[in-house]
Design a protein around this motif. Structure first.
Motif, PDB file in Angstrom:
ATOM      1  N   CYS A  59      -4.104  -5.507  -7.189  1.00 34.19           N
ATOM      2  CA  CYS A  59      -3.591  -4.556  -8.171  1.00 34.19           C
ATOM      3  C   CYS A  59      -2.382  -5.164  -8.882  1.00 34.19           C
ATOM      4  N   LEU A  62       1.126  -5.064 -14.391  1.00 42.46           N
ATOM      5  CA  LEU A  62       1.917  -5.867 -15.340  1.00 42.46           C
ATOM      6  C   LEU A  62       2.298  -7.199 -14.721  1.00 42.46           C
ATOM      7  N   GLU A  86      -7.553  -7.374 -10.214  1.00 38.50           N
ATOM      8  CA  GLU A  86      -7.085  -6.303 -11.122  1.00 38.50           C
ATOM      9  C   GLU A  86      -8.263  -5.860 -11.991  1.00 38.50           C
ATOM     10  N   ALA A 136     -11.581  -4.400  -7.392  1.00 36.45           N
ATOM     11  CA  ALA A 136     -11.158  -5.255  -6.269  1.00 36.45           C
ATOM     12  C   ALA A 136     -12.156  -5.205  -5.114  1.00 36.45           C
ATOM     13  N   ASP A 155      -0.718  -3.208  -3.946  1.00 38.21           N
ATOM     14  CA  ASP A 155       0.184  -2.378  -4.756  1.00 38.21           C
ATOM     15  C   ASP A 155      -0.612  -1.463  -5.679  1.00 38.21           C
TER      16      ASP A 155
END
Ligand SMILES: C[S@@+](CC[C@H](N)C(=O)[O-])C[C@H]1O[C@@H](n2cnc3c(N)ncnc32)[C@H](O)[C@@H]1O
Length: 301
Positions: A59, A62, A86, A136, A155
């Motif tokens: 994950c 950004l 991601e 994922a 995350d």
């Protein structure tokens, strides 16, 4: 960007809110601050000075966790073999266009991120990086079997919002990629995730909160297959679970999320878990909260 909204956090760094998951990517206290407290400090990166390191970032979003990690290792002569998982490339695209995000990092971090955005890969003398775009739960199968990670970051959005990446079935796959002495690190201190990690045979530790306050008792969880006692004792970022945290694992909140086919919908995973909790002989989490003076707000994710 239609389903992502920009957010300015209290440490001055930018983040996003997902209108689909109805959740922010980071704590409002600070995107960069959260990365450092919950992922980078517990990683104890000086262990890898002049050495090599394998990392999996699940994950990526950004990319704060990996940007911070790259920023540190660039300065300590560490070489890295890095993978990320991601589903959406828009957060990275957004980060790369944002001036205040760019100012945070060494130019080489931005060079690597640009290459990941354009080609999904980057390679030089020190860095070998690949981001696998997609769910994922499937893309983890594309990581070569022989690679074992020293650090795995998980995350995702919170387990109640995005249970797909917190199921015992998915986490078992993730743990399969972890080195024996490797650290699995997540911001989550939820009883379900901790119990899942313990069920999988890992030693679990609490990432210490930055303030001694009952309101904030955890910055997350580290799980390790085989403990190197000297390194663990010297790590100032994590500690054994307290009696209160151990007691949490004896409640219905500890019932794991399950996704045996690894393609269930979020609502089905949640519904199945509620059914399992209703049938369970474990005590309710309300009893635990009353015993330890907790409110739902102090629990976090
Ligand atoms: C909390 S944000 C990640 C924050 C990130 N670490 C950062 O520094 O920006 C969660 C991320 O999980 C991604 N995600 C959600 N479901 C996913 C899935 N099934 N597989 C892979 N990524 C997923 C979202 O697109 C989002 O970027």
């Amino acid at each position: 960007m239609s389903q992502l909204k920009e957010i300015l956090t209290k440490d001055g760094t930018i983040s996003l809110r997902s209108l689909i998951f109805q959740e922010n990517f980071h704590s409002l206290e600070g995107a960069k601050k959260e990365t450092d407290l919950k992922f980078i400090n517990p990683s104890d990166l000086k262990r890898f000075k002049n050495k090599s390191l394998n990392v999996l970032d699940i994950c990526f979003g950004l990319g704060y966790n990996s940007a911070s990690l790259f920023n540190k290792i660039i300065r300590q002569n560490t070489s890295i073999n890095w993978y990320a998982l991601e589903i959406d490339n828009k957060p990275l695209g957004y980060a790369l266009r944002n001036k205040s995000f760019q100012k945070l990092w060494h130019p080489k971090v931005l060079k690597i991120f640009k290459s990941l955005y354009q080609n999904s890969k980057y390679k030089d003398q020190f860095f070998e990086c690949e981001i696998l775009w997609g769910d994922a739960r499937r893309k983890i199968n594309n990581i070569p079997e022989n690679i074992k990670f020293d650090l795995v970051y998980l995350d995702g959005f919170s387990p109640q919002k995005c249970p797909q990446i917190w199921s015992e079935d998915f986490i078992a796959k993730v743990i399969h990629t972890l080195n024996h002495k490797g650290y699995f690190i997540t911001y989550s201190s939820s009883a379900a995730i901790r119990k899942t990690l313990r069920n999988l045979g890992l030693n679990i530790f609490n990432i210490k909160p930055n303030l001694i306050s009952k309101k904030l008792w955890s910055n997350g969880t580290i799980a390790i297959k085989s403990i190197d006692s000297i390194i663990v004792e010297n790590n100032l970022s994590f500690e054994k679970l307290s009696p209160m945290e151990e007691d949490h694992l004896l409640t219905r909140a500890s019932v794991p999320y399950r996704d045996p086919t690894l393609n269930s919908k979020a609502k089905d995973i949640i519904q199945k878990r509620v059914q399992e909790q209703l049938k369970s002989n474990l005590k309710t989490s309300k009893k635990w909260r009353d015993k330890w003076g907790m409110t739902k707000q102090t629990l976090g994710s």
